[in-house]
Write a protein that holds these residues in place. Structure first.
Motif, PDB file in Angstrom:
ATOM      1  N   VAL A   1      -3.322  -4.400   2.740  1.00 53.76           N
ATOM      2  CA  VAL A   1      -2.440  -3.684   1.812  1.00 53.76           C
ATOM      3  C   VAL A   1      -3.271  -2.969   0.752  1.00 53.76           C
ATOM      4  N   LEU A   2      -4.273  -3.644   0.218  1.00 54.57           N
ATOM      5  CA  LEU A   2      -5.130  -3.028  -0.801  1.00 54.57           C
ATOM      6  C   LEU A   2      -5.908  -1.844  -0.232  1.00 54.57           C
ATOM      7  N   GLU A   3      -6.431  -1.999   0.971  1.00 56.44           N
ATOM      8  CA  GLU A   3      -7.184  -0.905   1.609  1.00 56.44           C
ATOM      9  C   GLU A   3      -6.283   0.300   1.872  1.00 56.44           C
ATOM     10  N   LEU A   4      -5.093   0.052   2.378  1.00 52.00           N
ATOM     11  CA  LEU A   4      -4.141   1.140   2.623  1.00 52.00           C
ATOM     12  C   LEU A   4      -3.734   1.813   1.314  1.00 52.00           C
ATOM     13  N   ALA A   5      -3.469   1.019   0.291  1.00 51.94           N
ATOM     14  CA  ALA A   5      -3.055   1.577  -1.001  1.00 51.94           C
ATOM     15  C   ALA A   5      -4.148   2.476  -1.580  1.00 51.94           C
ATOM     16  N   TYR A   6      -5.389   2.052  -1.486  1.00 55.80           N
ATOM     17  CA  TYR A   6      -6.490   2.865  -1.994  1.00 55.80           C
ATOM     18  C   TYR A   6      -6.614   4.157  -1.184  1.00 55.80           C
ATOM     19  N   LEU A   7      -6.533   4.052   0.132  1.00 55.70           N
ATOM     20  CA  LEU A   7      -6.616   5.227   1.001  1.00 55.70           C
ATOM     21  C   LEU A   7      -5.488   6.215   0.691  1.00 55.70           C
ATOM     22  N   ILE A   8      -4.284   5.698   0.548  1.00 63.55           N
ATOM     23  CA  ILE A   8      -3.133   6.554   0.250  1.00 63.55           C
ATOM     24  C   ILE A   8      -3.274   7.187  -1.124  1.00 63.55           C
ATOM     25  N   ALA A   9      -3.631   6.402  -2.135  1.00 58.88           N
ATOM     26  CA  ALA A   9      -3.765   6.936  -3.500  1.00 58.88           C
ATOM     27  C   ALA A   9      -4.831   8.022  -3.575  1.00 58.88           C
ATOM     28  N   SER A  10      -5.933   7.836  -2.841  1.00 58.09           N
ATOM     29  CA  SER A  10      -7.015   8.811  -2.906  1.00 58.09           C
ATOM     30  C   SER A  10      -6.718  10.085  -2.121  1.00 58.09           C
ATOM     31  N   HIS A  11      -5.646  10.076  -1.333  1.00 56.10           N
ATOM     32  CA  HIS A  11      -5.259  11.261  -0.555  1.00 56.10           C
ATOM     33  C   HIS A  11      -3.849  11.733  -0.899  1.00 56.10           C
ATOM     34  N   SER A  12      -3.420  11.457  -2.117  1.00 52.33           N
ATOM     35  CA  SER A  12      -2.063  11.829  -2.517  1.00 52.33           C
ATOM     36  C   SER A  12      -2.058  12.514  -3.870  1.00 52.33           C
ATOM     37  N   ASP A  13      -1.134  13.421  -4.013  1.00 52.38           N
ATOM     38  CA  ASP A  13      -0.888  14.053  -5.305  1.00 52.38           C
ATOM     39  C   ASP A  13       0.344  13.351  -5.888  1.00 52.38           C
TER      40      ASP A  13
ATOM     41  N   ASN B   1       8.029   8.830  -0.483  1.00 54.66           N
ATOM     42  CA  ASN B   1       7.325   8.915  -1.760  1.00 54.66           C
ATOM     43  C   ASN B   1       6.370  10.097  -1.862  1.00 54.66           C
ATOM     44  N   GLU B   2       6.328  10.908  -0.806  1.00 58.68           N
ATOM     45  CA  GLU B   2       5.439  12.064  -0.735  1.00 58.68           C
ATOM     46  C   GLU B   2       3.985  11.664  -0.955  1.00 58.68           C
ATOM     47  N   TRP B   3       3.596  10.552  -0.283  1.00 60.41           N
ATOM     48  CA  TRP B   3       2.222  10.105  -0.299  1.00 60.41           C
ATOM     49  C   TRP B   3       1.467  10.816   0.815  1.00 60.41           C
ATOM     50  N   CYS B   4       0.152  10.788   0.752  1.00 56.78           N
ATOM     51  CA  CYS B   4      -0.741  11.327   1.785  1.00 56.78           C
ATOM     52  C   CYS B   4      -0.652  12.849   1.886  1.00 56.78           C
TER      53      CYS B   4
ATOM     54  N   GLU C   1       1.822  10.258  -8.971  1.00 60.96           N
ATOM     55  CA  GLU C   1       1.581   9.514 -10.207  1.00 60.96           C
ATOM     56  C   GLU C   1       1.518   8.015  -9.939  1.00 60.96           C
ATOM     57  N   PHE C   2       1.770   7.608  -8.689  1.00 58.57           N
ATOM     58  CA  PHE C   2       1.642   6.211  -8.301  1.00 58.57           C
ATOM     59  C   PHE C   2       0.171   5.824  -8.353  1.00 58.57           C
ATOM     60  N   GLY C   3      -0.129   4.681  -8.958  1.00 57.55           N
ATOM     61  CA  GLY C   3      -1.482   4.150  -8.926  1.00 57.55           C
ATOM     62  C   GLY C   3      -1.666   3.239  -7.722  1.00 57.55           C
ATOM     63  N   VAL C   4      -2.878   2.791  -7.510  1.00 58.05           N
ATOM     64  CA  VAL C   4      -3.161   1.908  -6.382  1.00 58.05           C
ATOM     65  C   VAL C   4      -2.289   0.660  -6.438  1.00 58.05           C
ATOM     66  N   SER C   5      -2.133   0.065  -7.616  1.00 59.23           N
ATOM     67  CA  SER C   5      -1.320  -1.154  -7.712  1.00 59.23           C
ATOM     68  C   SER C   5       0.155  -0.871  -7.423  1.00 59.23           C
ATOM     69  N   ASP C   6       0.646   0.305  -7.844  1.00 58.02           N
ATOM     70  CA  ASP C   6       2.037   0.675  -7.540  1.00 58.02           C
ATOM     71  C   ASP C   6       2.241   0.841  -6.036  1.00 58.02           C
ATOM     72  N   ILE C   7       1.301   1.518  -5.410  1.00 59.57           N
ATOM     73  CA  ILE C   7       1.394   1.745  -3.963  1.00 59.57           C
ATOM     74  C   ILE C   7       1.278   0.421  -3.216  1.00 59.57           C
ATOM     75  N   ALA C   8       0.326  -0.414  -3.623  1.00 56.89           N
ATOM     76  CA  ALA C   8       0.157  -1.724  -2.978  1.00 56.89           C
ATOM     77  C   ALA C   8       1.430  -2.556  -3.112  1.00 56.89           C
ATOM     78  N   GLY C   9       2.020  -2.567  -4.297  1.00 58.03           N
ATOM     79  CA  GLY C   9       3.245  -3.323  -4.508  1.00 58.03           C
ATOM     80  C   GLY C   9       4.388  -2.828  -3.647  1.00 58.03           C
ATOM     81  N   THR C  10       4.501  -1.518  -3.532  1.00 60.01           N
ATOM     82  CA  THR C  10       5.564  -0.932  -2.709  1.00 60.01           C
ATOM     83  C   THR C  10       5.356  -1.270  -1.237  1.00 60.01           C
ATOM     84  N   ILE C  11       4.121  -1.139  -0.768  1.00 59.23           N
ATOM     85  CA  ILE C  11       3.829  -1.500   0.628  1.00 59.23           C
ATOM     86  C   ILE C  11       4.137  -2.968   0.859  1.00 59.23           C
ATOM     87  N   PHE C  12       3.684  -3.827  -0.050  1.00 59.18           N
ATOM     88  CA  PHE C  12       3.881  -5.266   0.114  1.00 59.18           C
ATOM     89  C   PHE C  12       5.362  -5.637   0.125  1.00 59.18           C
ATOM     90  N   ARG C  13       6.144  -5.000  -0.721  1.00 53.84           N
ATOM     91  CA  ARG C  13       7.586  -5.291  -0.794  1.00 53.84           C
ATOM     92  C   ARG C  13       8.354  -4.724   0.388  1.00 53.84           C
TER      93      ARG C  13
END
Length: 100
Positions: A60-72, A29-32, A74-86
């Protein structure tokens, strides 16, 4: 055959985040992309995220926030959290010992 209540008392459900699956998600997903290598390595090696047994909701929420804040991305925190959780959470159950 045991009742639902009896089965519920006998079975324990677990969740754990798989660090290799999380790493793959970051790559795919080209995160981080704005994350320093040291921070990225620390995130993927953080024992508390990947060895805990039980609910991983807060991790999952902590990781999603960390990833979202260090990524360029369009995924939001909830999108990232959902993807990690799934896709990066391993789930299983074990039968508990009978207390009688």
């Amino acid at each position: 055959m045991e009742t639902m209540n009896e089965a519920e008392k006998m079975i324990k459900f677990y969740e754990r985040i798989d660090s290799s699956k999380l790493r793959s998600l970051c790559i795919i997903n080209e995160w981080c992309t704005k994350m320093d290598t040291e921070v990225y390595d620390a995130m993927l090696c953080n024992e508390s995220f990947f060895t805990r047994r039980g609910s991983v909701r807060n991790d999952v929420l902590e990781l999603a926030y960390l990833i979202a804040s260090h990524s360029d991305t369009e995924f939001g925190v909830s999108d990232i959290a959902g993807t990690i959780f799934r896709e990066a959470v391993i789930r299983w159950c074990e039968e508990q010992e009978d207390e009688h």
